[in-house]
Scaffold this motif. Structure first.
Motif, PDB file in Angstrom:
ATOM      1  N   ALA A  93      -6.295   1.011 -10.105  1.00  0.00           N
ATOM      2  CA  ALA A  93      -5.191   0.440 -10.884  1.00  0.00           C
ATOM      3  C   ALA A  93      -5.718  -0.514 -11.956  1.00  0.00           C
ATOM      4  CB  ALA A  93      -4.217  -0.285  -9.963  1.00  0.00           C
ATOM      5  N   SER A 134      -7.023   1.195  -3.649  1.00  0.00           N
ATOM      6  CA  SER A 134      -5.845   1.268  -4.520  1.00  0.00           C
ATOM      7  C   SER A 134      -5.915   0.253  -5.657  1.00  0.00           C
ATOM      8  CB  SER A 134      -4.562   1.043  -3.712  1.00  0.00           C
ATOM      9  OG  SER A 134      -4.601  -0.211  -3.050  1.00  0.00           O
ATOM     10  N   PRO A 184       2.366   2.778  -4.398  1.00  0.00           N
ATOM     11  CA  PRO A 184       1.281   2.484  -5.346  1.00  0.00           C
ATOM     12  C   PRO A 184       1.755   1.876  -6.657  1.00  0.00           C
ATOM     13  CG  PRO A 184       1.667   4.858  -5.169  1.00  0.00           C
ATOM     14  CD  PRO A 184       2.455   4.212  -4.077  1.00  0.00           C
ATOM     15  N   GLU A 214       0.818  -1.212   0.000  1.00  0.00           N
ATOM     16  CA  GLU A 214       0.000   0.000   0.000  1.00  0.00           C
ATOM     17  C   GLU A 214       0.853   1.264   0.000  1.00  0.00           C
ATOM     18  OE1 GLU A 214      -3.074  -0.108  -0.566  1.00  0.00           O
ATOM     19  OE2 GLU A 214      -3.353  -2.269  -0.282  1.00  0.00           O
TER      20      GLU A 214
END
Length: 487
Positions: free
Chosen positions: A226, A222, A192, A189
């Motif tokens: 992505a 996250s 990124p 985390e």
């Protein structure tokens, strides 16, 4: 503790481990290991067996001493532990030395672990990667990211292990995940770039599985952005080719067995008339394969061979409905080569039943005592629709890119065939839109038809290719393989 630790060091230095004639481990890189023959690999592995035979009754105290030095973080022990990590052929002690070096949390101990990060033993790769992260988790991405642009065996092996670090290594009875490195989720985390990398690798053939598992357990805040960004950059899937070639079957019947299948595999996606032509090609192929299966099964039965199941399972009328159910669940046609195998050949199993003893001598060959990787392909009737249940349920939980293809298990791996705990089953990925999928997790990763050809080249026992120095092997292949039809 320092005096006790020094006593442990003294005992280890004086132990059999450092005797001049005690077997020493020979380092071998991942790349070099790939180039070795089966015999050369066995010779390297034999060193560890010899070490265990010599020290079986004595190694437990050494293992405990090494573990204690690591837990105490007794840094004067690092040179000795590094030597054991490099040279010790006694695996329990070597593994303990590696973990002790990791526990030291010292630049010198990390150096020793990282030095062997490309070693062929998985524990070397695993601990070397953990040393990189523990030394500086923020620099780890820069160290490993270039690997993911390559596709050689070394970079893929290390890359798989790096990504696997971010997925739980176990799930407790209460459903709580546990990571080998407790800080791995926070490492993921905090940088990124890991989420972006994994999202871009989700559909990769060799790195996709660990990338998907890492993202499944990442913070959705996250992971999802992505995934969306990676999806926007991804090229559209290939448009299926529908126009038939027109002469595949005629050329195949005339003897162009290799060329016709090579041409059929050039199309990433097929449909319409081309798929019908490839299906006819597959049918012609499997008629010949069925002849070979029947011939070898009869010869093995006459020789007294006791397989783990029926040597040949004939196709059943109900197979058509079973195939249709699989196609409905996966949303795609079954690959023509497997479809034809199930409809024409059925199933085959020449794996020796180890409960039946040492097995007969077939054509002067004690077949059951050799690593042969006997041909075994599950019949359609053995594939239960329930095996798709978990895969189906995941569609309601995860982003589509995190589902991945379905691995249809078709055969045990070669070690399980020897009644030894081994690796994952041989399988094909579904859905597959081409003509002939790869037979995955088998060491050669051949297309399915080519895998069958390789098996029949060795009378159904393809690992006999590693024993051609034995006259009995050559006689066996000549006798049992007589009259087989090329396909």
């Amino acid at each position: 503790m320092s005096q006790e630790a020094e006593d442990f060091l003294r005992e280890l230095r004086a132990s059999l481990l450092f005797a001049p004639d005690f077997p020493k481990r020979v380092s071998c890189s991942i790349a070099d290991w790939e180039l070795l023959t089966e015999g050369e690999r066995r010779a390297l592995d034999q060193v560890s067996l010899e070490a265990m035979q010599r020290a079986r009754a004595a190694y437990r105290p050494w293992e405990e001493a090494v573990r204690t030095l690591g837990e105490a973080r007794y840094t004067p022990a690092i040179p000795l532990l590094a030597q054991l990590w490099q040279d010790c052929a006694l695996m329990p002690v070597r593994v303990s030395a590696g973990h002790a070096l990791l526990a030291m949390d010292d630049p010198a101990s990390y150096d020793a672990l990282e030095w062997l990060i490309e070693d062929r033993e998985p524990i070397s790769v695993h601990l070397g990667i953990r040393a990189v992260f523990r030394r500086n988790p923020f620099a780890a991405f820069d160290r490993f990211a270039p690997l993911f642009a390559e596709q050689d065996i070394t970079t893929v092996t290390i890359g798989q292990e790096v990504l696997s670090l971010f997925a739980p290594s176990m799930v407790l009875a209460n459903g709580s995940p546990r990571w080998t490195e407790s800080k791995a989720p926070s490492w993921f985390e905090q940088d990124p770039r890991w989420a972006a990398l994994c999202a871009g690798l989700c559909l990769d053939e060799r790195l996709g599985a660990p990338a998907r598992m890492a993202l499944r357990h990442a913070d959705p805040g996250s992971a999802l952005p992505a995934l969306e960004a990676a999806g926007a950059r991804r090229p559209l899937p290939p448009i299926p080719v529908t126009r038939a070639i027109g002469d595949l079957v005629a050329r195949y019947r005339a003897g162009d067995h290799l060329g016709t299948w090579r041409e059929a595999r050039t199309f990433p996606a097929i449909a319409g008339d081309l798929r019908a032509e490839v299906a006819a090609l597959a049918g012609e192929t499997m008629v010949r394969a069925a002849h070979n299966v029947a011939l070898i099964s009869e010869r093995l039965q006459r020789a007294g061979w006791q397989s783990l199941g029926p040597m040949r399972t004939l196709p059943e009328p109900a197979d058509a409905a079973r195939i249709a159910a699989i196609e409905q669940m996966t949303g795609a046609w079954l690959p023509p080569s497997l479809d034809a195998f199930w409809r024409v050949v059925g199933g085959v199993n020449w794996v020796w039943d180890c409960d039946q003893g040492a097995g007969p001598v077939v054509a002067d060959l004690p077949l059951a005592r050799i690593d042969t990787d006997a041909l075994s392909i599950e019949s359609c009737c053995a594939i239960e629709s329930l095996c798709f249940e978990v895969w189906e349920e995941q569609k309601d939980v995860f982003h589509p890119d995190l589902i991945g293809p379905y691995l249809l298990d078709l055969a045990p791996d070669r070690l399980h065939k020897m009644n030894v705990s081994g690796g994952p089953p041989y399988a094909i990925e579904l859905p597959f839109s081409g003509a002939d999928p790869l037979f995955r997790q088998e060491s050669h990763a051949l297309p399915f038809v080519e895998y069958l050809r390789d098996c029949f080249a060795w009378a159904g026992f393809p690992h006999l290719k590693h024993h051609t120095d034995q006259a009995a092997v050559r006689r066996f292949v000549g006798i049992l393989g007589r009259g087989l039809e090329p396909f």
